[in-house]
Design a protein around this motif. Structure first.
Motif, PDB file in Angstrom:
ATOM      1  N   GLY B  22       0.821  -1.214   0.000  1.00 23.37           N
ATOM      2  CA  GLY B  22       0.000   0.000   0.000  1.00 23.37           C
ATOM      3  C   GLY B  22       0.850   1.256   0.000  1.00 23.37           C
ATOM      4  N   HIS B  75      -1.427  -6.241  -2.875  1.00 24.14           N
ATOM      5  CA  HIS B  75      -2.373  -5.468  -2.065  1.00 24.14           C
ATOM      6  C   HIS B  75      -3.795  -6.017  -2.251  1.00 24.14           C
ATOM      7  CE1 HIS B  75      -3.177  -1.954   0.393  1.00 24.14           C
ATOM      8  NE2 HIS B  75      -4.171  -1.592  -0.398  1.00 24.14           N
ATOM      9  N   ILE B  76      -4.143  -6.322  -3.492  1.00 22.61           N
ATOM     10  CA  ILE B  76      -5.503  -6.795  -3.784  1.00 22.61           C
ATOM     11  C   ILE B  76      -5.703  -8.219  -3.266  1.00 22.61           C
ATOM     12  CG2 ILE B  76      -7.101  -7.414  -5.650  1.00 22.61           C
ATOM     13  CD1 ILE B  76      -5.704  -5.055  -7.249  1.00 22.61           C
ATOM     14  N   GLY B  79      -5.770  -8.288   0.414  1.00 18.11           N
ATOM     15  CA  GLY B  79      -6.995  -7.600   0.832  1.00 18.11           C
ATOM     16  C   GLY B  79      -8.188  -8.537   0.775  1.00 18.11           C
ATOM     17  N   MET B 109     -12.880   0.018   3.841  1.00 22.48           N
ATOM     18  CA  MET B 109     -11.694  -0.090   2.990  1.00 22.48           C
ATOM     19  C   MET B 109     -11.922  -1.100   1.859  1.00 22.48           C
ATOM     20  SD  MET B 109      -9.717   2.206   4.003  1.00 22.48           S
ATOM     21  CE  MET B 109      -7.980   2.083   3.628  1.00 22.48           C
ATOM     22  N   GLY B 113     -12.069  -0.036  -1.891  1.00 21.36           N
ATOM     23  CA  GLY B 113     -11.059  -0.737  -2.692  1.00 21.36           C
ATOM     24  C   GLY B 113     -11.660  -1.340  -3.951  1.00 21.36           C
ATOM     25  N   HIS B 173     -10.379   6.204   0.773  1.00 21.94           N
ATOM     26  CA  HIS B 173      -9.515   5.030   0.954  1.00 21.94           C
ATOM     27  C   HIS B 173      -8.139   5.480   1.460  1.00 21.94           C
ATOM     28  CE1 HIS B 173      -8.852   0.721   0.043  1.00 21.94           C
ATOM     29  NE2 HIS B 173      -7.627   1.052  -0.336  1.00 21.94           N
TER      30      HIS B 173
END
Lengths: 257, 222
Positions: B22, B75-76, B79, B109, B113, B173
């Motif tokens: 991030g 990150h994805i 997440g 978030m 996102g 975000h």
């Protein structure tokens, strides 16, 4: 005072459970939340119904046994207060009050409002021992402790393990609890000896028990009856990273990140 | 395998990886905004095209591009994994809505996102896929001509509206991003944490406001 209560009733762990409405009247504004429930239970017993089961012990805010999710908040609407120290004057006369048990996959409902919080004890056990010499009582101040560290350790040790942090967290994460328990030992010289191992074992146990992961909403800090700071979660993260990335020798054995 | 037989990433390691990725994305956004700001220079797109040309040809940047895709992916993926795990951790939910005080926008978030991810997909189709030749550019526009492409897109009010909404959401975000990342990385200090929280909000405003200035300039003041 008069209230409409919506209370979660569940016979046992296998029962599906549901909210049941009760009316209570003649409640003193100075009675505690648990005394109000005692009054309700007296009514239920005299009517031949099952009383509502809820956890309680010291009723002076220091044992961590009580804990109810009241109108969307653990321990109810007041800051820094356990359910037993919450008084009915904190509510409006005639208010509808929702009373639910702590919700977490790791805290199964035993009956009505009582949940099994032994998962928190399991995390403590995973932390293991601290090394101190047994024998005679040592002289005071033989181990120097910096004053700021002593203060922070004491603040962390104020955690009563009630589980409100888990109940409040959108992810049912106990990181405030674990952070407090790790901090209060990590800040003191007596706790440093096993610190590297302790943080790794407690975090691994927390994960293994199926708790959620912290997403930094800080709902835990807002609801903690002992007002434990999220600085303790940051300290746990620091301790964990230091243990994983900069330890003298690997102290848990095997590959875990 | 550790004491408890754990084979996957721990909670804290997952969070730290997400935080590091991030923070890398935060740096990328600043660079991207810097280049896009050249769109506001009134020279018919000369300086913007020069910067865009440099970014798509310089070899070191090409390597960073791969790191960037890696950062997004990490990150994805984390997440999504963490969000699923967090859903499972409370199989029976409360009847009453939570009234606990939380950090601003921190509960959303995942939602924000997802909106940003949808925008990212659109952005890929509109620019990156055209650049690498997967998608044909619109008639009359050469595939490396980002300036004409941007001008054409922003002349479409619907596209500009989607763009503006996406960046408002990205702003929210980002407001939680930097300060949550520092907390996750174990950085918490009585003096600096309030400053980081303020910096986090300021950064969100600069990034969201900066990007939003571009469609506003092209649609409203053209």
């Amino acid at each position: 005072m008069k209230f409409t209560l919506k209370i979660w009733r569940q016979k046992n762990a296998d029962d599906k459970g549901r909210l049941v409405s009760y009316m209570v009247d003649d409640i003193s504004p100075d009675s505690s939340f648990l005394e109000m429930l005692d009054q309700l239970n007296q009514q239920l017993i005299s009517r031949g119904e099952e009383p509502v089961a809820f956890d309680h012990d010291c009723r002076e805010g220091i044992c961590g046994a009580c804990g109810l999710y009241i109108n969307g908040r653990p321990h109810g609407p007041l800051k820094g207060t356990t359910t037993c120290q919450l008084h009915m004057r904190a509510f409006r006369n005639g208010e509808m009050i929702y009373i639910e048990p702590w919700r977490s996959g790791a805290f199964p409902v035993v009956r009505d409002l009582i949940v099994d919080r032994s998962a928190l004890d399991t995390i403590i056990q995973a932390g293991g021992y601290i090394s101190v010499n047994s024998g005679g009582v040592p002289d005071a101040n033989t181990i120097p402790v910096p004053k700021p560290n002593a203060d922070s350790a004491f603040d962390a040790a104020a955690c009563i393990g009630c589980g409100a942090c888990v109940a409040a967290c959108p992810n049912a994460s106990p990181m405030l609890f674990v952070g407090a328990k790790i901090s209060h030992l990590a800040l003191l010289p007596q706790g440093r000896i096993e610190a590297t191992r302790r943080v790794q074992q407690m975090v691994a146990e927390m994960d293994a028990l199926g708790f959620g992961f912290c997403s930094n909403t800080y709902a835990c800090q807002a609801e903690c009856p002992k007002e434990i700071s999220i600085a303790n979660i940051a300290r746990m993260n620091r301790e964990f990273l230091a243990a994983k990335l900069a330890a003298e020798k690997e102290q848990t054995g095997g590959f875990t990140i | 395998m550790g004491a408890t037989g754990q084979k996957t990433f721990s909670s804290i390691a997952s969070k730290v990886l997400m935080a590091l990725a991030g923070v890398f994305l935060l740096v990328f956004l600043a660079v991207h905004l810097g280049i896009n700001m050249l769109l506001l220079v009134d020279d018919g797109g000369k300086s913007f095209s020069a910067a865009a040309g440099f970014m798509s040809s310089y070899p070191v940047i090409r390597i960073f591009e791969l790191a960037l895709f890696g950062g997004f992916l990490l990150h994805i993926v984390f997440g999504v994994i963490v969000s699923i795990r967090n859903r499972w951790s409370r199989p029976i939910r409360y009847q009453h809505k939570s009234r606990s005080e939380t950090a601003p926008f921190s509960k959303y978030m995942l939602h924000s996102g997802v909106v940003v991810l949808i925008f990212l997909a659109l952005h890929f189709i509109d620019f990156y896929f055209i650049k690498i030749g997967v998608v044909a550019p619109p008639p009359g526009i050469e595939r490396h001509d980002f300036y004409s492409r941007a001008v054409l897109l922003f002349s479409d009010t619907t596209y500009s509206a989607i763009y503006l909404v996406s960046f408002v959401v990205l702003g929210f975000h980002l407001n939680h991003a930097l300060q949550a990342a520092t907390q996750t990385l174990g950085l918490n200090h009585p003096r600096y944490t309030p400053l980081i929280n303020a910096a986090s909000t300021l950064y969100a405003i600069i990034i969201a406001g900066g990007f939003m200035a571009i469609p506003l300039r092209f649609t409203l003041f053209n």
